[in-house]
Design a protein around this motif. Structure first.
Motif, PDB file in Angstrom:
ATOM      1  N   ASP B 161      -3.684   9.966  12.452  1.00  0.00           N
ATOM      2  CA  ASP B 161      -3.007   8.939  11.646  1.00  0.00           C
ATOM      3  C   ASP B 161      -3.800   7.634  11.679  1.00  0.00           C
ATOM      4  O   ASP B 161      -3.971   6.965  10.658  1.00  0.00           O
ATOM      5  N   ILE B 165      -6.360   5.299   8.473  1.00  0.00           N
ATOM      6  CA  ILE B 165      -6.501   3.876   8.111  1.00  0.00           C
ATOM      7  C   ILE B 165      -7.976   3.550   7.860  1.00  0.00           C
ATOM      8  O   ILE B 165      -8.330   2.951   6.846  1.00  0.00           O
ATOM      9  N   LEU B 285      -1.503  -0.576  11.033  1.00  0.00           N
ATOM     10  CA  LEU B 285      -0.245   0.181  11.083  1.00  0.00           C
ATOM     11  C   LEU B 285       0.913  -0.755  11.464  1.00  0.00           C
ATOM     12  O   LEU B 285       1.971  -0.743  10.832  1.00  0.00           O
ATOM     13  N   LYS B 300       3.527   5.145   9.451  1.00  0.00           N
ATOM     14  CA  LYS B 300       2.737   6.395   9.463  1.00  0.00           C
ATOM     15  C   LYS B 300       3.001   7.217   8.203  1.00  0.00           C
ATOM     16  O   LYS B 300       2.091   7.814   7.638  1.00  0.00           O
ATOM     17  N   VAL B 303       1.169   5.712   5.325  1.00  0.00           N
ATOM     18  CA  VAL B 303      -0.271   5.963   5.372  1.00  0.00           C
ATOM     19  C   VAL B 303      -0.555   7.425   5.023  1.00  0.00           C
ATOM     20  O   VAL B 303      -1.465   7.726   4.248  1.00  0.00           O
TER      21      VAL B 303
END
Lengths: 152, 383
Positions: B161, B165, B285, B300, B303
């Motif tokens: 995760d 990004i 995040l 999360k 994203v």
């Protein structure tokens, strides 16, 4: 850059005999001498020697340190909750990161932190080590592998 | 507040070996003036933004240098605020105009840190933390690593995760000719890169580099640009992570965001585009939540679904962010503001966010001990 004898002297006592400060208003305890409570901002602080033992809440292992700490890499920085309720961040020593678990008991120990050049002061500070011998065979799942699975 | 962004400019960030700090200042000033309908004589105030010149070059104030290099003869202010300095500099300039002290301000952010060794850069970054943390060898990365570990445990977030990004920001940067790293990155490359402070990896981190960015701000007038700064917010927090109650969020960001939203009369849902301080992937995040876009723990999902990608419902860091544009600590906040102004004036080229009319820039100092959030919007030109 940090070679500064008077500054080391001023801070030496808190580095080797840490104190904690209790806010009589918030009833919360913080590491180091505080003149204003980190929560409420009041000056209602009582200072006393900090607990010398506590538990590990979290940690990280540093592989990319500042130049002053290059010779020590990698090293572990832990978030530790002392028995008096104060939380601090400090190096954890005498244990590999893979052996650390949340809730592990640790105790304070005075260790060398930094040597100010070839002829300068040797600065000492408080680090924390497991209170009991850590046996490798009973190794708990390591922090790194848990973090990878995201289940930690 | 209504302070217009008259022009933006700057140099491409990176390892700029041939340029000294004076060269960087001149290059950014020349670039912004090229995009401005006027010249240096039309500027009455200069606001300088820098973080590490004292540490890296032994220059503790840039004012004499600016006077000499730029030939500027107006009022000069210098702003400090860790690696959020650029965000604060833009805000100070806006306040000077709004208060009537200044008519037209050049905001110039500059950093020359690339001459230091990598380990010296880590020392410089550590100096943004509390003095006891510096004493023990803690680093900016180790603080964000502790936040990442807590966040991942609390919300079931994985290294993949976090990698998403960096992958998203590199994809955006590949459309930005001013980015330091305009090339794509895969999730595997990011998630399997070298550990810097567990669990964070090298490709979770922005590169600390040289750079300079500039803005010209002015009072609204007949021929003003429609891009306006409409709300400012700032927030602060305790320097030691161990003193903070919650490590899954930056209180300084929440405080700054709330102040900025109230001042602008804008809600988080109205933001069309945001430039946030992704000094480490985990920081982006947390910012998605602390700025009020997603609820705690939900970033999360945003994203994973690509909602913050270009073409998503709220593109975050269309420039490529600190990760892929490079992070020149004293200049970055100015670059972020410039990107939002470029987006709102629909001149961002291939990385343009469609129909963007309200934007936000978010600059964090150190481990979250200070934060500046600025809100921009386009004001309809009266016919």
């Amino acid at each position: 850059m940090r070679d500064n004898v008077p500054d080391s002297w001023r801070r030496q006592s808190d580095h080797v005999i840490p104190v904690s400060s209790h806010c009589r208003h918030c009833r919360e305890t913080f590491i180091h001498e505080r003149h204003a409570c980190p929560r409420c901002g009041r000056g209602t602080m009582t200072v006393k020697p900090a607990s010398t033992a506590g538990v590990v809440e979290s940690w990280t292992e540093i592989f990319d340190p500042p130049e002053e700490f290059h010779r020590m890499r990698p090293y572990i920085i832990g978030l530790i909750r002392l028995d008096d309720g104060a939380r601090l961040s400090a190096p954890i020593v005498d244990v590999e990161s893979g052996m650390l678990v949340k809730g592990m008991r640790v105790e304070a120990v005075v260790r060398k932190v930094y040597v100010q050049g070839q002829d300068g002061l040797i600065e000492y500070g408080t680090k924390y080590r497991p209170s009991m011998k850590v046996i490798k065979e009973s190794k708990p799942p390591s922090g790194a592998s848990l973090a990878k699975s995201g289940k930690q | 507040m209504d302070v217009r962004v008259a022009a933006t400019g700057g140099v491409r960030y990176g390892e700029l070996w041939t340029l000294g700090i004076g060269d960087l200042m001149r290059a950014a000033a020349a670039d912004v003036l090229k995009n401005f309908d006027g010249d240096m004589k039309d500027i009455d105030t200069l606001v300088l933004s820098n973080c590490f010149a004292g540490r890296a070059l032994g220059i503790h104030t840039l004012i004499p240098l600016a006077y000499d290099e730029l030939g500027f003869r107006g009022r000069i202010f210098e702003v400090t605020g860790s690696d959020a300095t650029g965000g604060f500099a833009v805000q100070r300039a806006a306040i000077l105009i709004e208060s009537g002290v200044a008519q037209r301000v050049l905001v110039l952010g500059v950093e020359k840190i690339g001459d230091l060794l990598a380990s010296q850069v880590q020392s410089a970054l550590s100096s943004l933390l509390g003095s006891e943390q510096v004493f023990q060898g803690q680093t900016l990365a180790s603080d964000y690593a502790l936040m990442a570990r807590q966040y991942m445990e609390t919300y079931g977030v994985t290294l993949r995760d976090l990698a998403l990004i960096s992958v998203k920001n590199h994809a955006n940067a590949s459309l930005n000719p001013m980015a330091q790293f305009p090339f794509p990155l895969t999730v595997e490359q990011a998630a399997e890169s070298q550990e810097i402070a567990s669990p964070l990896r090298a490709l979770d981190a922005a590169s600390i580099c040289d750079g300079a960015s500039a803005l010209i701000l002015e009072k609204p007038g007949k021929n003003s640009s429609p891009v306006s700064i409409v709300g400012l917010g700032e927030g602060r927090d305790l320097p030691g992570l161990h003193d903070r109650k919650d490590l899954t969020s930056l209180a300084a960001t929440r405080e700054a965001a709330q102040m900025a939203y109230e001042a602008a009369g804008v809600s988080p849902q109205e933001i069309d585009v945001a430039e946030v301080h992704d000094v480490y992937s985990i920081a982006e995040l947390m910012a998605i939540e602390d700025l009020g876009f997603a609820r705690p723990g939900q970033a999360k999902t945003w994203v994973r679904k690509g909602r913050t990608a270009l073409g998503g419902d709220l593109p975050v860091n269309p420039s490529g962010g600190l990760k892929a544009c490079g992070h020149a600590p004293g200049a970055t906040g100015v670059r972020q503001a410039a990107e939002i102004a470029v987006q709102l004036s629909a001149s961002a080229g291939k990385r343009q966010v469609a129909d963007a009319s309200v934007g936000l820039s978010h600059s964090v100092g150190g481990n979250g001990s200070q934060c500046a959030v600025t809100i921009f919007r386009t004001i309809a030109i009266r016919g």
